[in-house]
Design a protein around this motif. Structure first.
Motif, PDB file in Angstrom:
ATOM      1  N   GLU A 116      13.660  59.816 -64.841  1.00  0.00           N
ATOM      2  CA  GLU A 116      13.786  60.450 -63.525  1.00  0.00           C
ATOM      3  C   GLU A 116      13.050  59.627 -62.460  1.00  0.00           C
ATOM      4  OE1 GLU A 116      13.227  65.062 -62.267  1.00  0.00           O
ATOM      5  OE2 GLU A 116      11.536  64.174 -63.309  1.00  0.00           O
ATOM      6  N   SER A 117      13.609  59.521 -61.268  1.00  0.00           N
ATOM      7  CA  SER A 117      12.923  58.833 -60.168  1.00  0.00           C
ATOM      8  C   SER A 117      11.821  59.741 -59.611  1.00  0.00           C
ATOM      9  CB  SER A 117      13.912  58.474 -59.059  1.00  0.00           C
ATOM     10  OG  SER A 117      14.316  59.633 -58.367  1.00  0.00           O
ATOM     11  N   SER A 118      10.858  59.143 -58.937  1.00  0.00           N
ATOM     12  CA  SER A 118       9.792  59.952 -58.341  1.00  0.00           C
ATOM     13  C   SER A 118      10.348  60.870 -57.250  1.00  0.00           C
ATOM     14  CB  SER A 118       8.684  59.055 -57.780  1.00  0.00           C
ATOM     15  OG  SER A 118       9.182  58.162 -56.821  1.00  0.00           O
ATOM     16  N   ASP A 119      11.365  60.418 -56.507  1.00  0.00           N
ATOM     17  CA  ASP A 119      11.984  61.267 -55.484  1.00  0.00           C
ATOM     18  C   ASP A 119      12.635  62.500 -56.103  1.00  0.00           C
ATOM     19  OD1 ASP A 119      11.191  59.470 -53.570  1.00  0.00           O
ATOM     20  OD2 ASP A 119      13.181  58.648 -53.218  1.00  0.00           O
ATOM     21  N   LYS A 120      13.396  62.291 -57.177  1.00  0.00           N
ATOM     22  CA  LYS A 120      14.059  63.430 -57.836  1.00  0.00           C
ATOM     23  C   LYS A 120      13.034  64.356 -58.480  1.00  0.00           C
ATOM     24  CE  LYS A 120      18.580  61.458 -58.314  1.00  0.00           C
ATOM     25  NZ  LYS A 120      19.675  61.052 -59.168  1.00  0.00           N
ATOM     26  N   ALA A 121      11.943  63.801 -59.002  1.00  0.00           N
ATOM     27  CA  ALA A 121      10.875  64.634 -59.563  1.00  0.00           C
ATOM     28  C   ALA A 121      10.234  65.490 -58.473  1.00  0.00           C
ATOM     29  CB  ALA A 121       9.827  63.761 -60.245  1.00  0.00           C
ATOM     30  N   SER A 122      10.067  64.939 -57.271  1.00  0.00           N
ATOM     31  CA  SER A 122       9.513  65.705 -56.142  1.00  0.00           C
ATOM     32  C   SER A 122      10.382  66.904 -55.805  1.00  0.00           C
ATOM     33  CB  SER A 122       9.398  64.818 -54.896  1.00  0.00           C
ATOM     34  OG  SER A 122       8.416  63.852 -55.063  1.00  0.00           O
TER      35      SER A 122
ATOM     36  N   GLU B  72       8.368  75.162 -58.607  1.00  0.00           N
ATOM     37  CA  GLU B  72       7.094  75.816 -58.303  1.00  0.00           C
ATOM     38  C   GLU B  72       7.125  76.725 -57.081  1.00  0.00           C
ATOM     39  OE1 GLU B  72       3.905  72.981 -58.261  1.00  0.00           O
ATOM     40  OE2 GLU B  72       4.376  72.265 -60.273  1.00  0.00           O
ATOM     41  N   THR B  73       8.072  76.494 -56.153  1.00  0.00           N
ATOM     42  CA  THR B  73       8.057  77.272 -54.911  1.00  0.00           C
ATOM     43  C   THR B  73       9.401  77.885 -54.539  1.00  0.00           C
ATOM     44  OG1 THR B  73       8.653  75.428 -53.459  1.00  0.00           O
ATOM     45  CG2 THR B  73       6.304  75.705 -53.969  1.00  0.00           C
ATOM     46  N   GLY B  74      10.491  77.381 -55.120  1.00  0.00           N
ATOM     47  CA  GLY B  74      11.824  77.830 -54.736  1.00  0.00           C
ATOM     48  C   GLY B  74      12.366  77.104 -53.509  1.00  0.00           C
ATOM     49  N   ILE B  75      11.573  76.212 -52.918  1.00  0.00           N
ATOM     50  CA  ILE B  75      11.998  75.433 -51.754  1.00  0.00           C
ATOM     51  C   ILE B  75      12.811  74.232 -52.229  1.00  0.00           C
ATOM     52  CG2 ILE B  75      11.208  74.008 -49.817  1.00  0.00           C
ATOM     53  CD1 ILE B  75       8.675  75.794 -49.773  1.00  0.00           C
ATOM     54  N   GLN B  76      13.974  74.012 -51.618  1.00  0.00           N
ATOM     55  CA  GLN B  76      14.839  72.880 -51.967  1.00  0.00           C
ATOM     56  C   GLN B  76      14.633  71.766 -50.938  1.00  0.00           C
ATOM     57  OE1 GLN B  76      17.019  72.673 -54.708  1.00  0.00           O
ATOM     58  NE2 GLN B  76      17.195  70.545 -54.081  1.00  0.00           N
ATOM     59  N   LEU B  77      13.980  70.669 -51.369  1.00  0.00           N
ATOM     60  CA  LEU B  77      13.771  69.526 -50.487  1.00  0.00           C
ATOM     61  C   LEU B  77      15.037  68.683 -50.391  1.00  0.00           C
ATOM     62  CD1 LEU B  77      10.296  68.186 -51.692  1.00  0.00           C
ATOM     63  CD2 LEU B  77      10.772  69.642 -49.730  1.00  0.00           C
ATOM     64  N   ARG B  78      15.154  67.944 -49.303  1.00  0.00           N
ATOM     65  CA  ARG B  78      16.243  66.973 -49.152  1.00  0.00           C
ATOM     66  C   ARG B  78      15.699  65.590 -49.454  1.00  0.00           C
ATOM     67  NH1 ARG B  78      18.998  67.935 -43.439  1.00  0.00           N
ATOM     68  NH2 ARG B  78      19.279  65.718 -43.810  1.00  0.00           N
ATOM     69  N   LEU B  79      16.430  64.807 -50.248  1.00  0.00           N
ATOM     70  CA  LEU B  79      15.984  63.464 -50.624  1.00  0.00           C
ATOM     71  C   LEU B  79      15.714  62.580 -49.405  1.00  0.00           C
ATOM     72  CD1 LEU B  79      18.123  62.643 -53.779  1.00  0.00           C
ATOM     73  CD2 LEU B  79      15.652  62.954 -53.666  1.00  0.00           C
ATOM     74  N   ASP B  80      16.475  62.749 -48.326  1.00  0.00           N
ATOM     75  CA  ASP B  80      16.281  61.902 -47.152  1.00  0.00           C
ATOM     76  C   ASP B  80      15.049  62.301 -46.319  1.00  0.00           C
ATOM     77  OD1 ASP B  80      17.686  64.226 -46.451  1.00  0.00           O
ATOM     78  OD2 ASP B  80      18.731  63.261 -44.798  1.00  0.00           O
ATOM     79  N   TYR B  81      14.339  63.358 -46.728  1.00  0.00           N
ATOM     80  CA  TYR B  81      13.109  63.770 -46.050  1.00  0.00           C
ATOM     81  C   TYR B  81      11.857  63.396 -46.841  1.00  0.00           C
ATOM     82  CZ  TYR B  81      15.353  66.555 -42.397  1.00  0.00           C
ATOM     83  OH  TYR B  81      16.054  66.973 -41.306  1.00  0.00           O
TER      84      TYR B  81
ATOM     85  N   THR C  78       2.706  61.180 -62.574  1.00  0.00           N
ATOM     86  CA  THR C  78       2.952  62.442 -61.873  1.00  0.00           C
ATOM     87  C   THR C  78       3.288  62.198 -60.409  1.00  0.00           C
ATOM     88  OG1 THR C  78       0.648  62.757 -61.208  1.00  0.00           O
ATOM     89  CG2 THR C  78       1.293  63.663 -63.332  1.00  0.00           C
ATOM     90  N   ILE C  79       3.786  63.233 -59.778  1.00  0.00           N
ATOM     91  CA  ILE C  79       3.987  63.223 -58.331  1.00  0.00           C
ATOM     92  C   ILE C  79       3.181  64.366 -57.742  1.00  0.00           C
ATOM     93  CG2 ILE C  79       6.243  62.098 -58.256  1.00  0.00           C
ATOM     94  CD1 ILE C  79       6.186  65.749 -57.793  1.00  0.00           C
ATOM     95  N   GLU C  80       2.706  64.162 -56.542  1.00  0.00           N
ATOM     96  CA  GLU C  80       1.993  65.189 -55.782  1.00  0.00           C
ATOM     97  C   GLU C  80       2.679  65.268 -54.422  1.00  0.00           C
ATOM     98  OE1 GLU C  80      -0.413  66.786 -57.343  1.00  0.00           O
ATOM     99  OE2 GLU C  80      -0.622  65.367 -58.990  1.00  0.00           O
ATOM    100  N   ASN C  81       3.200  66.424 -54.071  1.00  0.00           N
ATOM    101  CA  ASN C  81       3.920  66.589 -52.802  1.00  0.00           C
ATOM    102  C   ASN C  81       3.008  67.134 -51.726  1.00  0.00           C
ATOM    103  OD1 ASN C  81       6.502  65.817 -53.754  1.00  0.00           O
ATOM    104  ND2 ASN C  81       6.806  67.826 -54.627  1.00  0.00           N
ATOM    105  N   MET C  82       3.016  66.479 -50.587  1.00  0.00           N
ATOM    106  CA  MET C  82       2.341  66.987 -49.397  1.00  0.00           C
ATOM    107  C   MET C  82       3.454  67.476 -48.484  1.00  0.00           C
ATOM    108  SD  MET C  82      -0.459  63.958 -49.034  1.00  0.00           S
ATOM    109  CE  MET C  82      -1.227  64.649 -47.591  1.00  0.00           C
TER     110      MET C  82
ATOM    111  N   GLY D 137       3.385  69.688 -57.466  1.00  0.00           N
ATOM    112  CA  GLY D 137       3.650  68.445 -58.186  1.00  0.00           C
ATOM    113  C   GLY D 137       3.672  68.646 -59.681  1.00  0.00           C
ATOM    114  N   GLY D 138       3.813  67.543 -60.385  1.00  0.00           N
ATOM    115  CA  GLY D 138       3.840  67.591 -61.834  1.00  0.00           C
ATOM    116  C   GLY D 138       4.306  66.273 -62.408  1.00  0.00           C
ATOM    117  N   PHE D 139       4.609  66.289 -63.687  1.00  0.00           N
ATOM    118  CA  PHE D 139       4.980  65.078 -64.396  1.00  0.00           C
ATOM    119  C   PHE D 139       6.421  64.661 -64.114  1.00  0.00           C
ATOM    120  CE2 PHE D 139       1.302  66.489 -66.715  1.00  0.00           C
ATOM    121  CZ  PHE D 139       0.641  65.290 -66.965  1.00  0.00           C
TER     122      PHE D 139
END
Length: 88
Positions: A44-50, A57-66, A2-6, A37-39
């Motif tokens: 899938e890479s952990s970055d893409k899973a994040s 879960e939130t509708g927020i779109q993260l950038r891979l470089d962040y 799993t991944i857990e995002n902070m 987070g989740g499985f």
């Protein structure tokens, strides 16, 4: 695995650091606060899973470089239904 995002941001005034939590929708710990987070799916890479889990879960779109990996968490019995290794 799993991944857990902070996910951190600053408040409107710019001087208050904030951390994003969600309310769990399922047991165990329903309605408890949790990190986003989740499985990780298949190949899938952990970055893409994040990015995917945060958007789902939130509708927020993260950038891979962040995204930065902080730690791998491998404590037994951390998640009651099964053993889970998490990437923070």
């Amino acid at each position: 695995m799993t991944i857990e995002n902070m996910i951190f941001c600053f408040g409107k005034e710019g001087n208050q650091l904030k951390l994003l939590f969600i309310k769990r929708k399922a047991h165990p710990f329903i309605d408890s606060l949790a990190l986003v987070g989740g499985f990780i799916d298949g190949a899938e890479s952990s970055d893409k899973a994040s990015v995917r889990e945060t958007t789902e879960e939130t509708g927020i779109q993260l950038r891979l470089d962040y995204i930065e990996q902080l730690q791998t968490i491998k404590i037994a019995n951390r998640d009651p239904p099964q053993r889970v290794i998490a990437i923070a």
